[in-house]
Scaffold this active site. Structure first.
Site, PDB file in Angstrom:
ATOM      1  CB  VAL A  61      40.102  32.220  42.927  1.00 47.97           C
ATOM      2  CG1 VAL A  61      39.305  32.335  44.206  1.00 47.97           C
ATOM      3  CG2 VAL A  61      40.744  33.545  42.551  1.00 47.97           C
ATOM      4  CD  GLU A  62      46.071  31.932  42.243  1.00 49.09           C
ATOM      5  OE1 GLU A  62      46.865  32.795  42.640  1.00 49.09           O
ATOM      6  OE2 GLU A  62      45.318  31.300  43.014  1.00 49.09           O
TER       7      GLU A  62
END
Length: 188
Positions: A61-62
């Site tokens: 999810v960066e």
């Protein structure tokens, strides 16, 4: 974050994400369950064998937080799943399930929830029963192939095999086969 190119560990320490030397020489069997996001995926991808519970949820999810994955996901996801499959999840931050992780080559087995640790230990015991010198040489040669190419790795086959043929472990492995018994490897 400890510096320009280092995440979580000092330069002389073994990087758990396997992104730089010194590299570990022992195999890692990883078990995952529940939510396996970001660094969890990157540690999982740095392992040699991964067992996941069928209900594990995965996501890198960066990008949803304004960051880039720095534990190896940008490299290993593409290596294992191909460009399009890696970008599908790296650029969207979308979740995926255990069957998808298996299909993409991120995990090697999926098991019923609650059995992942037990199965990972079973696999680790099978690996631990093998000749330690051969296990280390296999990991090392595969790592060389991945980082430097098949031609470089295959050029090392002769010298590696010659060294292993001269080992006590090989001699006992050969005797154990003839004597129909389990080998007693000593790492020499």
């Amino acid at each position: 974050y400890l510096g320009d190119n280092t995440l979580l560990v000092e330069d002389d320490e073994i990087d758990p994400f396997e992104s730089r030397a010194p590299f570990r020489s022992k195999p890692v069997v990883f078990a995952v369950h529940g939510i396996c996001f970001t660094l969890g995926i990157e540690m999982m991808l740095a392992a040699d064998v991964v067992v996941a519970a069928t209900d594990t949820r995965f996501a890198q999810v960066e990008v949803k937080r304004g960051l880039v994955p720095t534990g190896g996901a940008t490299i290993r996801m593409e290596e294992r799943a191909g460009w399009g499959n890696a970008m599908r999840y790296l650029l969207t931050g979308d979740e995926f399930d255990a069957p998808t992780a298996l299909r993409l080559g991120f995990v090697q087995e999926i098991v019923e929830p609650g059995r992942q640790r037990e199965r990972a230990i079973e696999l680790a015991k099978i690996i631990a029963a093998q000749a330690p010198l051969a296990v280390r040489a296999t990991i090392e040669n595969a790592r060389i192939a991945l980082r430097e190419g098949a031609e470089v790795a295959s050029a090392l086959f002769g010298s590696t095999q010659t060294r292993l043929l001269a080992s006590e472990d090989f001699q006992d492995g050969l005797r154990s086969f003839k004597e129909k018994r389990a080998p007693r490897f000593k790492g020499r």
